[in-house]
Design a protein around this motif. Structure first.
Motif, PDB file in Angstrom:
ATOM      1  N   MET A 126     -36.462  20.321 -38.037  1.00 26.82           N
ATOM      2  CA  MET A 126     -36.088  21.735 -37.860  1.00 26.82           C
ATOM      3  C   MET A 126     -35.739  22.332 -39.221  1.00 26.82           C
ATOM      4  O   MET A 126     -35.136  21.673 -40.046  1.00 26.82           O
ATOM      5  CB  MET A 126     -34.854  21.838 -36.956  1.00 26.82           C
TER       6      MET A 126
ATOM      7  N   GLU B 125     -34.100  16.475 -39.506  1.00 28.96           N
ATOM      8  CA  GLU B 125     -33.948  16.039 -38.118  1.00 28.96           C
ATOM      9  C   GLU B 125     -32.670  16.657 -37.557  1.00 28.96           C
ATOM     10  O   GLU B 125     -31.705  16.812 -38.302  1.00 28.96           O
ATOM     11  CB  GLU B 125     -33.735  14.516 -38.089  1.00 28.96           C
ATOM     12  N   PRO B 126     -32.615  16.917 -36.242  1.00 30.29           N
ATOM     13  CA  PRO B 126     -31.380  17.476 -35.673  1.00 30.29           C
ATOM     14  C   PRO B 126     -30.159  16.597 -35.947  1.00 30.29           C
ATOM     15  O   PRO B 126     -29.049  17.092 -36.069  1.00 30.29           O
ATOM     16  CB  PRO B 126     -31.668  17.542 -34.172  1.00 30.29           C
ATOM     17  N   ARG B 127     -30.359  15.280 -36.060  1.00 29.74           N
ATOM     18  CA  ARG B 127     -29.181  14.404 -36.228  1.00 29.74           C
ATOM     19  C   ARG B 127     -28.678  14.346 -37.670  1.00 29.74           C
ATOM     20  O   ARG B 127     -27.701  13.655 -37.944  1.00 29.74           O
ATOM     21  CB  ARG B 127     -29.487  13.003 -35.732  1.00 29.74           C
TER      22      ARG B 127
ATOM     23  N   LEU C 295     -26.582  15.000 -40.698  1.00 28.09           N
ATOM     24  CA  LEU C 295     -25.246  15.561 -40.853  1.00 28.09           C
ATOM     25  C   LEU C 295     -25.236  16.559 -42.010  1.00 28.09           C
ATOM     26  O   LEU C 295     -26.005  16.416 -42.972  1.00 28.09           O
ATOM     27  CB  LEU C 295     -24.241  14.441 -41.116  1.00 28.09           C
TER      28      LEU C 295
ATOM     29  N   THR D 167     -18.893  15.908 -39.932  1.00 30.06           N
ATOM     30  CA  THR D 167     -18.742  16.040 -38.488  1.00 30.06           C
ATOM     31  C   THR D 167     -19.307  17.373 -38.004  1.00 30.06           C
ATOM     32  O   THR D 167     -18.790  18.007 -37.083  1.00 30.06           O
ATOM     33  CB  THR D 167     -17.260  15.821 -38.093  1.00 30.06           C
TER      34      THR D 167
ATOM     35  N   VAL E 280     -28.188  21.372 -38.650  1.00 27.82           N
ATOM     36  CA  VAL E 280     -28.814  22.461 -37.886  1.00 27.82           C
ATOM     37  C   VAL E 280     -27.789  23.500 -37.417  1.00 27.82           C
ATOM     38  O   VAL E 280     -28.126  24.667 -37.212  1.00 27.82           O
ATOM     39  CB  VAL E 280     -29.609  21.937 -36.669  1.00 27.82           C
ATOM     40  N   GLN E 281     -26.531  23.069 -37.274  1.00 30.43           N
ATOM     41  CA  GLN E 281     -25.503  24.022 -36.861  1.00 30.43           C
ATOM     42  C   GLN E 281     -25.174  25.007 -37.966  1.00 30.43           C
ATOM     43  O   GLN E 281     -24.624  26.069 -37.715  1.00 30.43           O
ATOM     44  CB  GLN E 281     -24.225  23.277 -36.458  1.00 30.43           C
TER      45      GLN E 281
ATOM     46  N   TYR F 290     -25.400   7.760 -38.711  1.00 30.96           N
ATOM     47  CA  TYR F 290     -26.170   8.782 -38.026  1.00 30.96           C
ATOM     48  C   TYR F 290     -26.082   8.562 -36.531  1.00 30.96           C
ATOM     49  O   TYR F 290     -26.109   7.427 -36.071  1.00 30.96           O
ATOM     50  CB  TYR F 290     -27.642   8.689 -38.425  1.00 30.96           C
ATOM     51  N   PRO F 291     -26.049   9.651 -35.775  1.00 33.30           N
ATOM     52  CA  PRO F 291     -26.183   9.501 -34.330  1.00 33.30           C
ATOM     53  C   PRO F 291     -27.606   9.048 -34.007  1.00 33.30           C
ATOM     54  O   PRO F 291     -28.506   9.182 -34.846  1.00 33.30           O
ATOM     55  CB  PRO F 291     -25.957  10.912 -33.785  1.00 33.30           C
TER      56      PRO F 291
ATOM     57  N   PRO G 288     -31.238   9.512 -32.381  1.00 34.71           N
ATOM     58  CA  PRO G 288     -31.987  10.778 -32.339  1.00 34.71           C
ATOM     59  C   PRO G 288     -31.785  11.530 -31.022  1.00 34.71           C
ATOM     60  O   PRO G 288     -31.572  10.915 -29.979  1.00 34.71           O
ATOM     61  CB  PRO G 288     -33.445  10.321 -32.461  1.00 34.71           C
ATOM     62  N   PHE G 289     -31.841  12.831 -31.117  1.00 36.82           N
ATOM     63  CA  PHE G 289     -31.710  13.665 -29.912  1.00 36.82           C
ATOM     64  C   PHE G 289     -32.458  14.968 -30.156  1.00 36.82           C
ATOM     65  O   PHE G 289     -32.768  15.300 -31.303  1.00 36.82           O
ATOM     66  CB  PHE G 289     -30.228  13.953 -29.614  1.00 36.82           C
TER      67      PHE G 289
ATOM     68  N   TYR H  28     -32.434  19.129 -29.836  1.00 40.96           N
ATOM     69  CA  TYR H  28     -31.370  20.098 -30.091  1.00 40.96           C
ATOM     70  C   TYR H  28     -31.835  21.493 -29.704  1.00 40.96           C
ATOM     71  O   TYR H  28     -32.931  21.907 -30.076  1.00 40.96           O
ATOM     72  CB  TYR H  28     -31.031  20.061 -31.585  1.00 40.96           C
TER      73      TYR H  28
ATOM     74  N   LEU I 123     -22.527  21.010 -26.949  1.00 42.76           N
ATOM     75  CA  LEU I 123     -21.901  20.854 -28.266  1.00 42.76           C
ATOM     76  C   LEU I 123     -21.172  22.147 -28.597  1.00 42.76           C
ATOM     77  O   LEU I 123     -21.786  23.209 -28.698  1.00 42.76           O
ATOM     78  CB  LEU I 123     -22.978  20.568 -29.323  1.00 42.76           C
ATOM     79  N   ALA I 124     -19.852  22.055 -28.740  1.00 40.99           N
ATOM     80  CA  ALA I 124     -19.064  23.237 -29.148  1.00 40.99           C
ATOM     81  C   ALA I 124     -18.537  22.942 -30.550  1.00 40.99           C
ATOM     82  O   ALA I 124     -19.273  23.041 -31.522  1.00 40.99           O
ATOM     83  CB  ALA I 124     -17.960  23.518 -28.151  1.00 40.99           C
TER      84      ALA I 124
ATOM     85  N   GLY J 208     -17.576  19.962 -31.617  1.00 36.26           N
ATOM     86  CA  GLY J 208     -18.193  18.690 -32.007  1.00 36.26           C
ATOM     87  C   GLY J 208     -17.252  17.697 -32.678  1.00 36.26           C
ATOM     88  O   GLY J 208     -17.690  16.643 -33.123  1.00 36.26           O
TER      89      GLY J 208
ATOM     90  N   LEU K 297     -19.318  14.435 -31.871  1.00 32.56           N
ATOM     91  CA  LEU K 297     -20.133  13.893 -32.970  1.00 32.56           C
ATOM     92  C   LEU K 297     -19.616  12.539 -33.461  1.00 32.56           C
ATOM     93  O   LEU K 297     -20.429  11.619 -33.660  1.00 32.56           O
ATOM     94  CB  LEU K 297     -20.271  14.905 -34.112  1.00 32.56           C
TER      95      LEU K 297
ATOM     96  N   ASP L 237     -26.230  23.344 -28.076  1.00 34.42           N
ATOM     97  CA  ASP L 237     -25.219  23.909 -28.975  1.00 34.42           C
ATOM     98  C   ASP L 237     -24.893  25.326 -28.509  1.00 34.42           C
ATOM     99  O   ASP L 237     -25.754  26.209 -28.535  1.00 34.42           O
ATOM    100  CB  ASP L 237     -25.795  23.927 -30.402  1.00 34.42           C
TER     101      ASP L 237
ATOM    102  N   ASN M 192     -22.659  27.344 -29.844  1.00 37.80           N
ATOM    103  CA  ASN M 192     -21.986  28.132 -30.884  1.00 37.80           C
ATOM    104  C   ASN M 192     -22.626  29.489 -31.160  1.00 37.80           C
ATOM    105  O   ASN M 192     -21.997  30.343 -31.775  1.00 37.80           O
ATOM    106  CB  ASN M 192     -21.911  27.334 -32.184  1.00 37.80           C
ATOM    107  N   ARG M 193     -23.867  29.658 -30.739  1.00 38.49           N
ATOM    108  CA  ARG M 193     -24.528  30.937 -31.016  1.00 38.49           C
ATOM    109  C   ARG M 193     -24.489  31.899 -29.827  1.00 38.49           C
ATOM    110  O   ARG M 193     -25.158  32.925 -29.822  1.00 38.49           O
ATOM    111  CB  ARG M 193     -25.965  30.691 -31.477  1.00 38.49           C
TER     112      ARG M 193
END
Lengths: 178, 290
Positions: A1, A17-19, A21, A60, A64-65, B2-3, B5-6, B8, B31-32, B34, B38, B53, B55-56
């Protein structure tokens, strides 16, 4: 993204990637390594950046946010070739030892002083309570933030403090990294 | 770290968000702020395959008055609660709690509603909500549902949301005259989870306690509402003996575990001391108000 941000006044973007950080986006994709990764568990504050005006822990938050946001990192403290008053004060008061927590401490301090230029010692201590200094150099950090607020903000920045040399040294370091 | 993959999505309307959540079912997570989700994803304690998410979505960041309640939207950050005059006026207990949640940087990002939904027994907010008799507003594609907090908090990290629902607000009754509230938290350092947290709420009318709320943090598998202790207080005139008796009952209702933050007996003793002190603080606030 695709993530587009304004960081230290500059428009930057990268595909992630969305993940990913936010801290990794800043360090790896944008090449701004002044923001540190410490605990990676929302405890230490070494990764602090100012996101849309508020200091946050960038380990944290997802990159992407931050799409569309305005960010400031330690690299953005310096203005027009002059050190920020908080940088001058940290230098003058020996507000750093190993330097690892310093970017976060300075950003939190700068954000506090923008809201309240004359914080009390207690207010400073509360404000930096999300940032850990494992050299335990808190006394001088608190003094530096206090000093940066007490009049320095209005001064001609960096005069007589060897700041010109510091700026030159910073320039050299940035060139070496580039 | 890293988390896993997901996918979004960042919808810009509530309709879009709830449609997505309905479609995703248990695969989707909201996800607010986080600040809990996270870290759990980085440790692989949670691995949702799709994050929604919110937030928007405009309008979820409001603190507003609704029918004698103060309503806190899903994007109200802990720091907004700390700074809100409206909260200070409407709920001394919420105002007293907010500065103790996590640290200043986490408070700039984390949300009150997210913390409520997370149902971590070491989280501060659900003790407050249990003491105040809060309501949780859950929204899904088919509309809104209001869930009393006692039904919402089910167990360890478990709430009663149904698949496709998200928390859009939490509301508590606006404090009438004669109300006091205090949150007392023992922590090893700023930003640590509570060793023990105690939320106390009192309302008095003409020298008699007409409402009492006591919620306990970090002393059981979920936040605990000390019902027996509350019942002892209602209808009585406050006295040191009464407060001591209620404090003993609250300590008996707690179910702490011995861990790195201290032995169970110690924690139970802190519950007793903090309930007594909390009630005294509430009473002091009410007397000051005159």
């Amino acid at each position: 993204m695709q993530v587009d941000v304004t960081i230290n006044g500059e428009s930057r973007s990268a595909d992630v990637e969305p993940r990913t950080l936010l801290v990794d986006f800043i360090r790896t994709h944008l090449g701004l390594t002044g923001t540190h990764i410490g605990c990676d568990t929302t405890s230490c504050g070494a990764c602090t950046v100012i996101l849309d005006g508020k200091p946050v822990k960038s380990c944290t938050i997802l990159a992407v946010q931050a799409h569309g946001s305005e960010m400031r990192t330690v690299e953005g403290l310096r203005q027009n070739g002059n050190l920020h008053p908080i940088q001058v004060a940290f230098k003058e008061h020996h507000g750093l030892q190993c330097g690892f927590c310093t970017p976060g401490m300075m950003l939190v301090g700068a954000a506090l002083l923008e809201r309240n230029p004359t914080p009390t010692e207690e207010e400073i201590r509360w404000e930096i309570s999300g940032n850990l200094c494992r050299c335990t150099g808190y006394m001088n950090i608190v003094e530096a933030i206090k000093e940066a607020g007490a009049g320095r903000a209005g001064d001609a920045i960096g005069e007589d403090l060897g700041a010109a040399e510091s700026v030159a040294a910073l320039d050299d370091m940035e060139e070496a990294h580039a | 770290m890293y988390p896993a993959p997901f996918d979004y999505s960042a919808p810009t309307t509530l309709e879009e968000a709830t449609a997505l959540l309905a479609e995703l079912g248990d695969e989707g997570r909201v996800l607010a702020g986080g600040q809990s989700l996270l870290p759990m994803m980085k440790l692989r304690l949670a691995s949702p395959t799709h994050l929604v998410d919110i937030n928007r979505i405009p309008g979820l960041d409001r603190i507003e008055q609704v029918n004698g309640h103060i309503q806190i939207g899903a994007l109200v950050r802990h720091a907004d609660v700390v700074a809100s005059q409206e909260i200070s006026d409407a709920s001394p207990l919420i105002a007293s709690t907010a500065p103790w949640v996590a640290d200043p940087l986490v408070r700039n990002r984390g949300t009150l509603c997210g913390s409520v939904a997370h149902c971590d027994p070491e989280g501060d907010w659900n003790s407050v909500m249990l003491a105040l008799g809060a309501e949780v507003v859950a929204t899904s594609r088919s509309g809104e549902r209001v869930i009393p907090i006692e039904e919402f908090v089910v167990d360890y990290f478990t709430n009663s949301l149904q698949s496709g629902e998200m928390v859009t607000a939490v509301r508590v009754p606006r404090a009438d005259a004669g109300t006091g509230g205090a949150y007392l938290k023992l922590e090893r350092k700023v930003g640590d989870y509570a060793t023990v947290g105690v939320a106390t709420h009192l309302r008095m009318e003409g020298g008699t306690i007409v409402e009492a709320g006591i919620g306990l943090t970090s002393v059981g598998p979920r936040n605990i509402k000390a019902r027996e202790a509350e019942a002892m207080l209602v209808g009585q005139a406050p006295s040191p003996e009464l407060f001591a008796e209620a404090a003993r009952a609250a300590a008996a209702a707690s179910d702490p575990a011995s861990d790195v933050r201290g032995p169970a007996e110690y924690k139970r003793a802190v519950v007793e001391a903090y309930v007594r002190r909390g009630l005294e603080t509430c009473l002091g606030q009410i007397s000051e108000e005159g």
